[in-house]
Every structure is written in C-alpha cells, then in structure tokens.
Design an enzyme around this catalytic site. Structure first.
Site, PDB file in Angstrom:
ATOM      1  N   HIS A 102       0.885  -1.172   0.000  1.00 14.88           N
ATOM      2  CA  HIS A 102       0.000   0.000   0.000  1.00 14.88           C
ATOM      3  C   HIS A 102       0.923   1.223   0.000  1.00 14.88           C
ATOM      4  O   HIS A 102       2.007   1.187   0.604  1.00 14.88           O
ATOM      5  CB  HIS A 102      -0.841   0.116   1.264  1.00 14.88           C
ATOM      6  CG  HIS A 102      -1.760  -1.031   1.545  1.00 14.88           C
ATOM      7  ND1 HIS A 102      -1.342  -2.194   2.137  1.00 14.88           N
ATOM      8  CD2 HIS A 102      -3.095  -1.174   1.355  1.00 14.88           C
ATOM      9  CE1 HIS A 102      -2.372  -3.008   2.289  1.00 14.88           C
ATOM     10  NE2 HIS A 102      -3.451  -2.420   1.822  1.00 14.88           N
ATOM     11  N   ASP A 105       2.197   2.004   3.425  1.00 12.93           N
ATOM     12  CA  ASP A 105       3.119   1.060   4.082  1.00 12.93           C
ATOM     13  C   ASP A 105       4.549   1.468   3.794  1.00 12.93           C
ATOM     14  O   ASP A 105       5.419   1.390   4.655  1.00 12.93           O
ATOM     15  CB  ASP A 105       3.049  -0.376   3.522  1.00 12.93           C
ATOM     16  CG  ASP A 105       1.678  -0.939   3.390  1.00 12.93           C
ATOM     17  OD1 ASP A 105       0.840  -0.601   4.221  1.00 12.93           O
ATOM     18  OD2 ASP A 105       1.467  -1.734   2.447  1.00 12.93           O
ATOM     19  N   GLU A 269      -9.256 -13.779  -1.305  1.00  7.46           N
ATOM     20  CA  GLU A 269      -8.482 -14.050  -0.081  1.00  7.46           C
ATOM     21  C   GLU A 269      -9.207 -15.079   0.786  1.00  7.46           C
ATOM     22  O   GLU A 269     -10.403 -14.962   1.048  1.00  7.46           O
ATOM     23  CB  GLU A 269      -8.282 -12.741   0.696  1.00  7.46           C
ATOM     24  CG  GLU A 269      -7.564 -12.946   2.023  1.00  7.46           C
ATOM     25  CD  GLU A 269      -7.028 -11.651   2.626  1.00  7.46           C
ATOM     26  OE1 GLU A 269      -6.663 -10.731   1.862  1.00  7.46           O
ATOM     27  OE2 GLU A 269      -6.982 -11.563   3.862  1.00  7.46           O
ATOM     28  N   ASP A 308     -10.786 -11.578  11.085  1.00  6.84           N
ATOM     29  CA  ASP A 308      -9.810 -11.822  10.025  1.00  6.84           C
ATOM     30  C   ASP A 308      -8.448 -12.025  10.676  1.00  6.84           C
ATOM     31  O   ASP A 308      -7.724 -11.067  10.898  1.00  6.84           O
ATOM     32  CB  ASP A 308      -9.820 -10.575   9.126  1.00  6.84           C
ATOM     33  CG  ASP A 308      -9.080 -10.768   7.825  1.00  6.84           C
ATOM     34  OD1 ASP A 308      -8.714 -11.906   7.513  1.00  6.84           O
ATOM     35  OD2 ASP A 308      -8.884  -9.761   7.128  1.00  6.84           O
TER      36      ASP A 308
HETATM   37  C1  XUL Z   1      -7.582  -6.586   4.429  1.00  3.64           C
HETATM   38  C2  XUL Z   1      -6.824  -6.994   3.237  1.00  3.64           C
HETATM   39  C3  XUL Z   1      -5.963  -5.936   2.617  1.00  3.64           C
HETATM   40  C4  XUL Z   1      -5.911  -5.990   1.128  1.00  3.64           C
HETATM   41  C5  XUL Z   1      -5.158  -4.841   0.505  1.00  3.64           C
HETATM   42  O1  XUL Z   1      -8.357  -7.578   4.978  1.00  3.64           O
HETATM   43  O2  XUL Z   1      -6.851  -8.126   2.827  1.00  3.64           O
HETATM   44  O3  XUL Z   1      -4.698  -6.059   3.156  1.00  3.64           O
HETATM   45  O4  XUL Z   1      -5.322  -7.170   0.684  1.00  3.64           O
HETATM   46  O5  XUL Z   1      -5.645  -3.610   0.892  1.00  3.64           O
HETATM   47 CO    CO Z   2      -5.876  -9.085   1.279  1.00  5.45          CO
END
Ligand code: XUL
Ligand code: CO
Length: 437
Positions: A102, A105, A269, A308
């Site tokens: 990001h 970051d 994800e 998460d």
């Molecule tokens: C948050 C997540 C983020 C994205 C990128 O749950 O997965 O880290 O991957 O913004």
């Molecule tokens: Co992510």
C-alpha cells in the site's frame, strides 16, 4: 545478496522432504517443473509489505510485540528507505520473487497530500533501485484508503466529497507509482466502502459514487498506459459492518451493473471467503467460472475466532483445492499467491517471519504437486464429466445453447421413464483425494 539485517539467516534453499533444517524448503523447489512449468512460475509468490515490514502484531486487546531492530519508529524518509532495504534482503533470502504494497506502508503519510506524494516518490526510487539490484518484481500496488481517520466513513463511498477527492488523488498517485515500478496489477480493497448502519446511509448513492471512482481509475490507467490488471478484493465485513464488495458474486454483479466488468478481475483471499460464509474453493470457483480469477491473497482464518486473523496458510488440503482451481484455469497470468498473512502476536522475533513464509511456500508447493497428480490421475475429473453425461446429447446441447423450449421439455418428460439418479459418490471422491496426501 545483502546480509545486514537478518544475521544468522542465509538464503533459504530446497533440501527436500527429508531435511530437518527449519530454514530450508522441504517441498518448494523453484526450478522443478510441474505440468511443464517451474514451481516458481506456477506459484508466483509475493510477500505483503504491510505485514512483513509494518505489522507490529497488535491485537484488539494489546499493543505490538514485533521486534524490528532496524526500525527507529519515526516517520522519516531515511527510516522508510531503510525498511525497503530490509524488505529486499528478506525477499532475497526467502527466494520470494514478488511483493505487494500500500502507498502508506512504504512511505509515511505526512502533513499534506503534496508532502506525502513527495515522500512516496522518494521511496519509490529506492524500491526501483532494489528491484533492479535483486530482480524482484511488484505483483501489485494499492492505496491505503482505510487507516487514516478521514476515511472513517468511507473513501470512494464517503458522504464527504472532499474525502472522496482525497481518496481519488491517493489512487491516482498509487497507480502511477505502481506503473513506474512495473507492477503486474493494482488492487482495490474497500474496507471502509460499506456502512456501519443504514440509518445514516444512502446506499444507492454510495454505490454510484464507488462506480464513478472506479471508472475514473480505469480512465487514468489508460491515460498513463498502465498495462497491469485491476483487481477487486472481496470481503464481507471488518472494518465495516457491511462491505459492498462482500463476496465474489456481489463484486461480479456490481462490476456488471456499472459497466466495469471488462476492466476488472478478482483477488480472492481465504480468510475473506470464510468471513463471507463460503469456502475458499467456492469463492475461487465463482471467480474462475466468470473468467475473473486474477490473483489470490493466500492465508487462513481461525475456526474459533470470528475475525480476520490473517494466519499463514498451512492447510495442505486447502492448498490442493486452491491449486486445482488455479491449474484448472490455466494458471496465473498477472496475479500470484500473495501472503496477506501475519505472524501470531506471540511470534515476535524477526526469524519468525522466515518460518511463516517458508511454511506457506512449502504448503503451496505441496498443494501444487498434489493438484497436478490428481489431474494426471484423472479419476475425479472423469467422474465429474460422466456425472453430466445425459447432457451430452442433442437435447442437452440445444438447452445449453438456449434453443430449447418448455413445451419440448414437457414432451420429453411425458415420454421418458422415471429418472434414475446415479450416486454422487462424495465419500469415494474424498478417498481418492486422500490417496495423494
Ligand atoms: C484486508 C486486506 C488488505 C488488502 C489490501 O483484509 O486483505 O490487506 O489485501 O488492501
Ligand atoms: Co488481502
């Protein structure tokens, strides 16, 4: 190879399943060919800058524990640039070929957007140098539109136009930096694009604004000639109570409704899938069936904790399922396997970063090999094909092409004997999978 920041850890190499060296791969052998392609090119591993370099390992009840002896804790440019060098030493030592970041970051958020942009440019210079030195590549970049208090009520769905404009400017800049660093993709994850309560929310207006935002990003991508892919990353909630991009199907519908489908793929994800009440395999299958499986954030959740947890992937069964879908769609093109995962708060030592990634890489290497073996074996594939054999008929083809009618099917139903089903054989198929584990 640089050897300044992780003393005592050398380059991680493949030693094979018999090795007991914790700093060696037991299964990931980058140049070994599977289905005619190297493991490295199949798996396209990426490390997440935010977790490796910036995650202090806090949880909702306690502060950070991570030891980062290289980090002076300041927002200085020098500190940010030093982190980049630490990170690339980590990539070199682990043999991870890609990374993701990001904007916030890698570079500090300073007093004004202009100052933050300047800092980002300076750090991008260091990233470019380190990429050139090591041959590492940017898998995808993104903008952090969720951490700063200005985004508490959303970014591209904020009720405030000034906040929306700030977010747009941040995406513009992050996109340009991603382009400059040769990124293969750019991710949109909308953690704050949703709501906490509908009592204060105009959902339709927010969705329209989000679509306009993404259309502007697509326009800008074309303007600057960025050839990477745009990915949307679904997640149902956390930090928002309800996130608009809640799962793969919701994202696909949103993209289709707003004429954005051609410009986007999905980044799926694992822990987001399970938060959405789906399996990872379900989400991957939904995305792949639409021809939209672009990339994967590889991690896992915890069955007992309801948030998460972003744990490193260690579940072999799950890795097999993921790699079956990836191989089934012909492999990654722009995407890869990004370890969007953090160590447990108890694993605070720098070397734990290595154990975490070595484990994730070995898990996916085994997943790849088992998935390829299952495909070569062919029993499961054959079973699924035969299960639909009645469709491989003249009538079946015409239904699938959309040229049959209810009248015609009624005629067929009246004339045929009572349908007889064959067994779904779930247990048999599960036994076959276990033969390979
Ligand atoms: C948050 C997540 C983020 C994205 C990128 O749950 O997965 O880290 O991957 O913004
Ligand atoms: Co992510």
């Amino acid at each position: 190879m640089r050897d300044d920041f992780f003393p005592g850890v050398g380059r991680i190499v493949f030693e094979g399943p018999g090795s007991r060296n914790p700093f060696a791969f037991k299964h990931y052998n980058p140049d070994e060919a599977v289905e005619g392609k190297s493991m490295r090119d199949h798996l396209r591993f990426a490390a997440a800058y935010w977790h490796v370099m910036r995650n202090p390992l806090a949880d909702p009840f306690g502060g950070g524990t991570a030891l980062m002896p290289w980090d002076d804790g300041t927002d200085s440019l020098a500190n940010a640039q030093k982190r980049v060098r630490v990170f690339f030493e980590f990539l070199e030592k682990t043999g991870i070929d890609h990374y993701c970041f990001h904007d916030r970051d890698v570079a500090p958020e300073l007093g004004s957007l202009a100052e933050s942009n300047k800092a980002l440019d300076a750090v991008a210079e260091t990233l470019a140098e380190e990429q050139a030195r090591t041959g590492k590549k940017l898998l995808w970049g993104t903008a952090c539109l969720f951490a700063h208090p200005r985004y508490a009520q959303g970014a591209a769905t904020s009720p405030s136009l000034p906040v929306y404009a700030h977010a747009a400017a941040q995406v513009k800049k992050a996109l340009e930096v991603t382009h400059r660093l040769g990124g293969s993709g750019y991710v949109f994850w909308g953690g704050r694009e949703g709501y906490s309560t509908l009592w204060n929310t105009d959902m339709k207006r927010e969705l329209d604004h989000l679509a306009a935002f993404l259309h502007m990003a697509v326009d800008h991508k074309r303007r600057i000639g960025f050839a990477g892919k745009f990915f949307i990353e679904p997640k149902p909630r956390e930090p928002s109570t309800h996130q608009y991009d809640s799962d793969a199907a919701a994202c696909l519908n949103f993209l289709r409704e707003y004429g954005l489908l051609d410009a986007f793929e999905l980044n799926i994800e694992t822990n987001h899938a399970t938060l959405a009440g789906h399996t990872m395999r379900h989400e991957l299958t939904v995305a792949a069936a639409a021809g939209k499986l672009g990339s994967v954030d590889a991690n896992r959740g915890d069955e007992l904790i309801g948030w998460d947890t972003d744990q490193f992937p260690t579940n072999l069964y799950l890795a097999v399922e993921v790699m079956l879908v990836v191989l089934g769609m012909g492999g990654f093109t722009h995407g890869g396997l990004n370890f969007d995962a953090k160590r447990r708060r108890e694993s605070h030592m720098p070397e734990d970063l290595f154990h975490a990634h070595i484990g994730g890489m070995d898990t996916f290497a085994r997943g790849l090999k088992v998935a390829a073996a299952l495909r070569a074996d062919g029993r499961i594939e054959d079973f699924v094909r035969l299960r639909y054999a009645t469709w491989d008929s003249e009538l079946g083809r015409r239904i699938e092409q959309g040229s049959a009618s209810l009248e015609e099917l009624e005629k067929t139903a009246l004339a045929q004997p009572a349908p007889v089903l064959s067994s779904g054989r779930q247990e048999l198929l599960e036994n076959i999978v276990n033969e390979f584990l």
